[in-house]
Write an enzyme that holds these catalytic residues in place. Structure first.
Site, PDB file in Angstrom:
ATOM      1  N   ARG A 155     -49.117   3.964 -27.642  1.00 20.63           N
ATOM      2  CA  ARG A 155     -49.419   4.853 -28.764  1.00 20.63           C
ATOM      3  C   ARG A 155     -50.129   4.084 -29.881  1.00 20.63           C
ATOM      4  O   ARG A 155     -51.000   4.615 -30.557  1.00 20.63           O
ATOM      5  CB  ARG A 155     -48.137   5.490 -29.302  1.00 20.63           C
ATOM      6  CG  ARG A 155     -48.442   6.493 -30.416  1.00 20.63           C
ATOM      7  CD  ARG A 155     -47.221   7.184 -30.933  1.00 20.63           C
ATOM      8  NE  ARG A 155     -46.315   6.248 -31.569  1.00 20.63           N
ATOM      9  CZ  ARG A 155     -45.090   6.558 -31.965  1.00 20.63           C
ATOM     10  NH1 ARG A 155     -44.634   7.780 -31.767  1.00 20.63           N
ATOM     11  NH2 ARG A 155     -44.334   5.660 -32.544  1.00 20.63           N
ATOM     12  N   ARG A 198     -37.719  -2.880 -35.129  1.00 22.41           N
ATOM     13  CA  ARG A 198     -37.207  -1.490 -35.075  1.00 22.41           C
ATOM     14  C   ARG A 198     -36.091  -1.396 -34.034  1.00 22.41           C
ATOM     15  O   ARG A 198     -35.085  -0.725 -34.256  1.00 22.41           O
ATOM     16  CB  ARG A 198     -38.350  -0.520 -34.717  1.00 22.41           C
ATOM     17  CG  ARG A 198     -39.303  -0.279 -35.881  1.00 22.41           C
ATOM     18  CD  ARG A 198     -40.649   0.223 -35.404  1.00 22.41           C
ATOM     19  NE  ARG A 198     -40.621   1.591 -34.920  1.00 22.41           N
ATOM     20  CZ  ARG A 198     -41.639   2.141 -34.243  1.00 22.41           C
ATOM     21  NH1 ARG A 198     -42.726   1.433 -33.975  1.00 22.41           N
ATOM     22  NH2 ARG A 198     -41.554   3.391 -33.859  1.00 22.41           N
ATOM     23  N   ARG A 207     -50.291   3.973 -36.816  1.00 22.12           N
ATOM     24  CA  ARG A 207     -48.998   3.721 -37.467  1.00 22.12           C
ATOM     25  C   ARG A 207     -48.822   2.219 -37.708  1.00 22.12           C
ATOM     26  O   ARG A 207     -48.995   1.416 -36.790  1.00 22.12           O
ATOM     27  CB  ARG A 207     -47.846   4.258 -36.591  1.00 22.12           C
ATOM     28  CG  ARG A 207     -47.541   5.713 -36.874  1.00 22.12           C
ATOM     29  CD  ARG A 207     -46.432   6.269 -36.020  1.00 22.12           C
ATOM     30  NE  ARG A 207     -45.149   5.595 -36.174  1.00 22.12           N
ATOM     31  CZ  ARG A 207     -43.983   6.110 -35.806  1.00 22.12           C
ATOM     32  NH1 ARG A 207     -43.947   7.341 -35.286  1.00 22.12           N
ATOM     33  NH2 ARG A 207     -42.869   5.445 -35.954  1.00 22.12           N
ATOM     34  N   ARG A 236     -29.481   8.167 -39.265  1.00 14.99           N
ATOM     35  CA  ARG A 236     -29.711   6.847 -38.666  1.00 14.99           C
ATOM     36  C   ARG A 236     -28.695   5.827 -39.139  1.00 14.99           C
ATOM     37  O   ARG A 236     -28.755   4.673 -38.740  1.00 14.99           O
ATOM     38  CB  ARG A 236     -31.076   6.356 -39.124  1.00 14.99           C
ATOM     39  CG  ARG A 236     -32.159   6.443 -38.071  1.00 14.99           C
ATOM     40  CD  ARG A 236     -33.431   6.019 -38.786  1.00 14.99           C
ATOM     41  NE  ARG A 236     -34.381   5.432 -37.929  1.00 14.99           N
ATOM     42  CZ  ARG A 236     -35.408   6.094 -37.390  1.00 14.99           C
ATOM     43  NH1 ARG A 236     -35.544   7.374 -37.574  1.00 14.99           N
ATOM     44  NH2 ARG A 236     -36.267   5.453 -36.648  1.00 14.99           N
ATOM     45  N   LYS A 278     -38.011  11.329 -29.153  1.00 12.46           N
ATOM     46  CA  LYS A 278     -37.346  12.268 -30.081  1.00 12.46           C
ATOM     47  C   LYS A 278     -38.334  13.296 -30.632  1.00 12.46           C
ATOM     48  O   LYS A 278     -38.060  14.485 -30.649  1.00 12.46           O
ATOM     49  CB  LYS A 278     -36.722  11.511 -31.271  1.00 12.46           C
ATOM     50  CG  LYS A 278     -35.664  10.507 -30.889  1.00 12.46           C
ATOM     51  CD  LYS A 278     -35.032   9.872 -32.125  1.00 12.46           C
ATOM     52  CE  LYS A 278     -35.977   9.030 -32.959  1.00 12.46           C
ATOM     53  NZ  LYS A 278     -36.467   7.805 -32.282  1.00 12.46           N
TER      54      LYS A 278
HETATM   55  P1  AP5 Z   1     -42.136   9.972 -29.525  1.00 10.39           P
HETATM   56  O1  AP5 Z   1     -41.833  11.359 -29.121  1.00 10.39           O
HETATM   57  O2  AP5 Z   1     -42.989   9.764 -30.716  1.00 10.39           O
HETATM   58  O3  AP5 Z   1     -40.787   9.121 -29.667  1.00 10.39           O
HETATM   59  P2  AP5 Z   1     -39.855   8.931 -30.905  1.00 10.39           P
HETATM   60  O4  AP5 Z   1     -38.497   8.677 -30.390  1.00 10.39           O
HETATM   61  O5  AP5 Z   1     -40.049  10.046 -31.880  1.00 10.39           O
HETATM   62  O6  AP5 Z   1     -40.470   7.564 -31.455  1.00 10.39           O
HETATM   63  P3  AP5 Z   1     -40.810   7.120 -32.930  1.00 10.39           P
HETATM   64  O7  AP5 Z   1     -41.766   5.985 -32.842  1.00 10.39           O
HETATM   65  O8  AP5 Z   1     -41.181   8.253 -33.805  1.00 10.39           O
HETATM   66  O9  AP5 Z   1     -39.400   6.581 -33.322  1.00 10.39           O
HETATM   67  P4  AP5 Z   1     -38.867   5.903 -34.543  1.00 10.39           P
HETATM   68  O10 AP5 Z   1     -37.478   6.326 -34.512  1.00 10.39           O
HETATM   69  O11 AP5 Z   1     -39.102   4.434 -34.576  1.00 10.39           O
HETATM   70  O12 AP5 Z   1     -39.797   6.442 -35.721  1.00 10.39           O
HETATM   71  P5  AP5 Z   1     -39.537   7.380 -36.970  1.00 10.39           P
HETATM   72  O13 AP5 Z   1     -40.793   8.037 -37.291  1.00 10.39           O
HETATM   73  O14 AP5 Z   1     -38.332   8.193 -36.789  1.00 10.39           O
HETATM   74  O15 AP5 Z   1     -42.772   9.231 -28.268  1.00 10.39           O
HETATM   75  C1  AP5 Z   1     -43.287   7.922 -28.374  1.00 10.39           C
HETATM   76  C2  AP5 Z   1     -44.551   7.808 -27.531  1.00 10.39           C
HETATM   77  O16 AP5 Z   1     -44.215   7.965 -26.161  1.00 10.39           O
HETATM   78  C3  AP5 Z   1     -45.596   8.890 -27.833  1.00 10.39           C
HETATM   79  O17 AP5 Z   1     -46.868   8.353 -27.680  1.00 10.39           O
HETATM   80  C4  AP5 Z   1     -45.315   9.961 -26.750  1.00 10.39           C
HETATM   81  O18 AP5 Z   1     -46.455  10.690 -26.421  1.00 10.39           O
HETATM   82  C5  AP5 Z   1     -44.847   9.090 -25.594  1.00 10.39           C
HETATM   83  N1  AP5 Z   1     -43.867   9.751 -24.729  1.00 10.39           N
HETATM   84  C6  AP5 Z   1     -42.837  10.565 -25.097  1.00 10.39           C
HETATM   85  N2  AP5 Z   1     -42.122  10.963 -24.029  1.00 10.39           N
HETATM   86  C7  AP5 Z   1     -42.692  10.354 -22.949  1.00 10.39           C
HETATM   87  C8  AP5 Z   1     -42.393  10.381 -21.555  1.00 10.39           C
HETATM   88  N3  AP5 Z   1     -41.365  11.087 -21.053  1.00 10.39           N
HETATM   89  N4  AP5 Z   1     -43.177   9.656 -20.725  1.00 10.39           N
HETATM   90  C9  AP5 Z   1     -44.236   8.918 -21.227  1.00 10.39           C
HETATM   91  N5  AP5 Z   1     -44.566   8.882 -22.542  1.00 10.39           N
HETATM   92  C10 AP5 Z   1     -43.800   9.588 -23.399  1.00 10.39           C
HETATM   93  O19 AP5 Z   1     -39.198   6.290 -38.096  1.00 10.39           O
HETATM   94  C11 AP5 Z   1     -40.192   5.387 -38.555  1.00 10.39           C
HETATM   95  C12 AP5 Z   1     -39.652   4.596 -39.729  1.00 10.39           C
HETATM   96  O20 AP5 Z   1     -39.375   5.489 -40.817  1.00 10.39           O
HETATM   97  C13 AP5 Z   1     -38.326   3.852 -39.498  1.00 10.39           C
HETATM   98  O21 AP5 Z   1     -38.525   2.590 -38.920  1.00 10.39           O
HETATM   99  C14 AP5 Z   1     -37.787   3.769 -40.923  1.00 10.39           C
HETATM  100  O22 AP5 Z   1     -38.432   2.758 -41.639  1.00 10.39           O
HETATM  101  C15 AP5 Z   1     -38.190   5.112 -41.515  1.00 10.39           C
HETATM  102  N6  AP5 Z   1     -37.169   6.164 -41.318  1.00 10.39           N
HETATM  103  C16 AP5 Z   1     -37.338   7.333 -40.625  1.00 10.39           C
HETATM  104  N7  AP5 Z   1     -36.206   8.053 -40.644  1.00 10.39           N
HETATM  105  C17 AP5 Z   1     -35.315   7.331 -41.356  1.00 10.39           C
HETATM  106  C18 AP5 Z   1     -33.951   7.535 -41.697  1.00 10.39           C
HETATM  107  N8  AP5 Z   1     -33.287   8.643 -41.305  1.00 10.39           N
HETATM  108  N9  AP5 Z   1     -33.321   6.567 -42.417  1.00 10.39           N
HETATM  109  C19 AP5 Z   1     -33.971   5.462 -42.831  1.00 10.39           C
HETATM  110  N10 AP5 Z   1     -35.259   5.199 -42.529  1.00 10.39           N
HETATM  111  C20 AP5 Z   1     -35.931   6.129 -41.802  1.00 10.39           C
HETATM  112 MG    MG Z   2     -40.649  10.190 -33.889  1.00 12.26          MG
END
Ligand code: AP5
Ligand code: MG
Length: 200
Positions: free
Chosen positions: A129, A146, A135, A90, A14
């Site tokens: 990662r 998660r 993180r 979410r 994402k």
């Molecule tokens: P990346 O692009 O970072 O993927 P992502 O989907 O953004 O993954 P996240 O870990 O950020 O997802 P998440 O939803 O758990 O975390 P968030 O920060 O939203 O890619 C991942 C890795 O893969 C990277 O190293 C990248 O380089 C690699 N990659 C990407 N594409 C690739 C490809 N095609 N091939 C190979 N490698 C690739 O949320 C974290 C926490 O915050 C949650 O658990 C929650 O506690 C809180 N939170 C955030 N938003 C909310 C909300 N709206 N409501 C409630 N709690 C929330």
């Molecule tokens: Mg992300």
């Protein structure tokens, strides 16, 4: 105007794809995860509240998230072509709150793009990662939670967008470049006019 919700499991890409899409179409990129991590780094009141939830892989309460978006959503009309929401909404409550916030401003979400990636690949990407990200949630135990939270609480958000005709699934298992090309084709096939927003 082009307002996108970028959806998908943890590690689906994402953040990576939202950066590319935001740059191509001049969209404001809102990542709730990045915002929360910035608040934690600042040791703000919001950060202190959020830290416990994030480090366990649980969702931060809806109220806090919706307030954070509400405070940031205004004031970008002049310089941007729209928004890309990454990791938000979410929960169905967040999705309804976003629709209401946008409706008050005569705006709407035009499409949800759902990045579909097999679970073993998600885990592999996140563990890789985790070696360098610092993180607190990029470790096997928290990754598992998660994914559970995604499957139980977040997946119904997909149905909410399906029911309102705004859902599109995208295969997110290929390389970053191939996935991006697929997304661009998808966006511009929904409405050819979106191609006109792209930076030349
Ligand atoms: P990346 O692009 O970072 O993927 P992502 O989907 O953004 O993954 P996240 O870990 O950020 O997802 P998440 O939803 O758990 O975390 P968030 O920060 O939203 O890619 C991942 C890795 O893969 C990277 O190293 C990248 O380089 C690699 N990659 C990407 N594409 C690739 C490809 N095609 N091939 C190979 N490698 C690739 O949320 C974290 C926490 O915050 C949650 O658990 C929650 O506690 C809180 N939170 C955030 N938003 C909310 C909300 N709206 N409501 C409630 N709690 C929330
Ligand atoms: Mg992300």
């Amino acid at each position: 105007m082009l307002n996108i919700v970028m959806f998908g499991a943890p590690g689906s890409g994402k953040g990576t794809q939202s950066d590319l899409i935001a740059a191509r179409y001049s969209l404001m990129h809102f990542s709730t995860g990045d915002m929360l991590r910035a608040e934690i780094a600042l040791k703000s009141a919001i950060g202190q509240q959020a830290q416990e939830f994030i480090s366990k892989g649980n969702l931060v309460p809806d109220e806090l998230i919706i307030d954070m978006i509400r405070q940031r959503i205004d004031g970008h009309e002049a310089e941007m072509n729209g928004f890309i929401f990454d990791g938000f909404p979410r929960t169905v409550a967040q999705a309804k709150a976003l629709d209401a916030l946008l409706q008050e401003r005569n705006k709407k979400v035009h499409m949800m793009l759902d990045l579909q990636v097999e679970e073993d690949k998600l885990i592999e990407r996140l563990l890789l990662r985790g070696i360098t990200s610092g993180r607190s949630d990029d470790n096997m135990e928290v990754i598992k939670n998660r994914l559970d939270v995604y499957n139980s609480v977040t997946l119904p958000v997909m149905d909410y967008y399906k029911q309102t005709g705004r859902y599109t699934g995208i295969n997110g298992s290929s390389t970053i470049e191939e996935n991006f090309e697929r997304i661009v084709n998808m966006i511009e096939s929904v409405d050819a006019a979106y191609a006109g927003l792209a930076k030349q």
